[in-house]
Design an enzyme around this catalytic site. Sequence first.
Site, PDB file in Angstrom:
ATOM      1  N   GLY A  12       9.359  18.944-104.307  1.00 32.28           N
ATOM      2  CA  GLY A  12       8.407  19.584-103.404  1.00 32.28           C
ATOM      3  C   GLY A  12       6.977  19.472-103.900  1.00 32.28           C
ATOM      4  O   GLY A  12       6.714  19.118-105.060  1.00 32.28           O
ATOM      5  N   ASP A  38      21.127  22.780-105.946  1.00 31.65           N
ATOM      6  CA  ASP A  38      21.050  22.856-104.486  1.00 31.65           C
ATOM      7  C   ASP A  38      21.088  24.315-104.051  1.00 31.65           C
ATOM      8  O   ASP A  38      22.127  24.975-104.141  1.00 31.65           O
ATOM      9  CB  ASP A  38      22.215  22.073-103.874  1.00 31.65           C
ATOM     10  CG  ASP A  38      22.119  21.972-102.358  1.00 31.65           C
ATOM     11  OD1 ASP A  38      21.229  22.619-101.772  1.00 31.65           O
ATOM     12  OD2 ASP A  38      22.942  21.241-101.769  1.00 31.65           O
ATOM     13  N   LEU A  39      19.947  24.813-103.582  1.00 28.67           N
ATOM     14  CA  LEU A  39      19.875  26.220-103.188  1.00 28.67           C
ATOM     15  C   LEU A  39      20.644  26.522-101.907  1.00 28.67           C
ATOM     16  O   LEU A  39      20.822  27.689-101.562  1.00 28.67           O
ATOM     17  CB  LEU A  39      18.412  26.665-103.052  1.00 28.67           C
ATOM     18  CG  LEU A  39      17.791  27.240-104.339  1.00 28.67           C
ATOM     19  CD1 LEU A  39      17.697  26.175-105.415  1.00 28.67           C
ATOM     20  CD2 LEU A  39      16.430  27.841-104.069  1.00 28.67           C
ATOM     21  N   ALA A  62      12.336  25.787-101.449  1.00 27.65           N
ATOM     22  CA  ALA A  62      12.457  26.570-100.220  1.00 27.65           C
ATOM     23  C   ALA A  62      12.836  25.671 -99.053  1.00 27.65           C
ATOM     24  O   ALA A  62      12.635  24.456 -99.098  1.00 27.65           O
ATOM     25  CB  ALA A  62      11.139  27.281 -99.904  1.00 27.65           C
ATOM     26  N   TYR A  63      13.401  26.280 -98.039  1.00 26.79           N
ATOM     27  CA  TYR A  63      13.563  25.631 -96.740  1.00 26.79           C
ATOM     28  C   TYR A  63      12.257  25.893 -95.999  1.00 26.79           C
ATOM     29  O   TYR A  63      11.920  27.045 -95.717  1.00 26.79           O
ATOM     30  CB  TYR A  63      14.749  26.251 -95.994  1.00 26.79           C
ATOM     31  CG  TYR A  63      14.998  25.665 -94.626  1.00 26.79           C
ATOM     32  CD1 TYR A  63      16.083  24.829 -94.389  1.00 26.79           C
ATOM     33  CD2 TYR A  63      14.162  25.953 -93.558  1.00 26.79           C
ATOM     34  CE1 TYR A  63      16.328  24.293 -93.131  1.00 26.79           C
ATOM     35  CE2 TYR A  63      14.384  25.424 -92.297  1.00 26.79           C
ATOM     36  CZ  TYR A  63      15.472  24.594 -92.091  1.00 26.79           C
ATOM     37  OH  TYR A  63      15.693  24.051 -90.845  1.00 26.79           O
ATOM     38  N   THR A 103       5.479  33.453 -98.804  1.00 23.00           N
ATOM     39  CA  THR A 103       4.640  32.892 -97.753  1.00 23.00           C
ATOM     40  C   THR A 103       3.920  33.943 -96.908  1.00 23.00           C
ATOM     41  O   THR A 103       4.374  35.089 -96.800  1.00 23.00           O
ATOM     42  CB  THR A 103       5.519  32.034 -96.808  1.00 23.00           C
ATOM     43  OG1 THR A 103       4.753  31.553 -95.708  1.00 23.00           O
ATOM     44  CG2 THR A 103       6.671  32.855 -96.245  1.00 23.00           C
ATOM     45  N   TYR A 127      12.062  31.404 -90.106  1.00 27.21           N
ATOM     46  CA  TYR A 127      11.562  31.028 -91.429  1.00 27.21           C
ATOM     47  C   TYR A 127      10.976  32.244 -92.143  1.00 27.21           C
ATOM     48  O   TYR A 127      11.343  32.546 -93.293  1.00 27.21           O
ATOM     49  CB  TYR A 127      10.515  29.920 -91.308  1.00 27.21           C
ATOM     50  CG  TYR A 127       9.723  29.694 -92.573  1.00 27.21           C
ATOM     51  CD1 TYR A 127      10.327  29.130 -93.692  1.00 27.21           C
ATOM     52  CD2 TYR A 127       8.375  30.047 -92.658  1.00 27.21           C
ATOM     53  CE1 TYR A 127       9.616  28.932 -94.869  1.00 27.21           C
ATOM     54  CE2 TYR A 127       7.656  29.840 -93.826  1.00 27.21           C
ATOM     55  CZ  TYR A 127       8.272  29.288 -94.919  1.00 27.21           C
ATOM     56  OH  TYR A 127       7.564  29.093 -96.079  1.00 27.21           O
ATOM     57  N   TRP A 152      -0.697  27.745 -96.224  1.00 31.91           N
ATOM     58  CA  TRP A 152      -1.374  26.485 -95.885  1.00 31.91           C
ATOM     59  C   TRP A 152      -1.456  25.540 -97.093  1.00 31.91           C
ATOM     60  O   TRP A 152      -2.527  25.023 -97.433  1.00 31.91           O
ATOM     61  CB  TRP A 152      -2.763  26.762 -95.333  1.00 31.91           C
ATOM     62  CG  TRP A 152      -2.804  27.466 -94.001  1.00 31.91           C
ATOM     63  CD1 TRP A 152      -1.848  28.273 -93.467  1.00 31.91           C
ATOM     64  CD2 TRP A 152      -3.868  27.431 -93.037  1.00 31.91           C
ATOM     65  NE1 TRP A 152      -2.240  28.741 -92.240  1.00 31.91           N
ATOM     66  CE2 TRP A 152      -3.478  28.252 -91.947  1.00 31.91           C
ATOM     67  CE3 TRP A 152      -5.108  26.827 -93.002  1.00 31.91           C
ATOM     68  CZ2 TRP A 152      -4.286  28.446 -90.832  1.00 31.91           C
ATOM     69  CZ3 TRP A 152      -5.917  27.018 -91.899  1.00 31.91           C
ATOM     70  CH2 TRP A 152      -5.510  27.808 -90.817  1.00 31.91           C
TER      71      TRP A 152
END
Length: 295
Positions: A12, A38-39, A62-63, A103, A127, A152
């Site tokens: 990421g 793998d989360l 994160a997804y 987030t 999300y 952002w």
Amino acid sequence: MAKSILVFGETGQLAREIAALKLPDSFTLTCLGRDAADLSQPSTLPAIIDQHQPAGIINAAAYTAVDKAEQETALAQTVNGDAPGVIAQECAKRGIPLLHVSTDYVFDGSKDGAYHEDDPIAPLGAYGQSKAAGEAAIRDALPQHLILRTAWVYSAHGNNFVKTMLRLGAERDALRVVADQVGSPTAAADLATACVDAMRQALTYDRQDIWGTYHYGGEGAVSWHGFADAIFNLAEPVWGRRPTVDAITTAEYPTPAARPANSVLNCEKIAEQLGIVPKPWSQSLAPVVKALLAA
């Protein structure tokens, strides 16, 4: 003996910038990607943590497919909600700290002014709901946590607004960009430095006053439209041209998931408690745009 920091989310934007940092010899970093950790399979995480025996963990995984999460709610919940809870439980068993990245999407964006850490959350979509669940699971399982909410995020890697604007701006003479959503653009490199600095403090000093939730984003606020303008201001000398950027409303650009109209985060707490002061967002943008244009 060097203290090992285990980082989830190797590929990421954030983890790539964390891996690029030069740490003092007293610390080492081990970054794991989805192939190794793998989360979406939380039950596998305790054995992985056992294998590495870290002194502290940074969860940068994160997804993040905001729109797709509306259809993949269970997967988003597993990765963003359940897995952080398992990691926190394992940290509690071992007496080690966890830094988890969250987030602005935990807020609904209706506030007039920047969001503080203790403002009520009200996520608008799947999300944000999954990220809020992750925060709650960590708080329930582990007192020694640091939750950093950001917004952002962009870099020279992965998928983000800056890369998208430069790609579209090179192809088109005119773009339409939403002007009624505002936020604080955050360079992944700056966020990486903040995460590692916070973890180093957690591992170095016997301070019980640092645990909790913090906000970290680029200093200042701008709309997506203004952000696009700033990107093209930097690209124009290289391109010898620039596209026009027409301002539109959120209603004119419908998406499956609702976005917060206001994603501005107040970052006074992290400056006061941890001495971590965000840079102005416009200052951090220039080197990223330069790197992308040179690629």
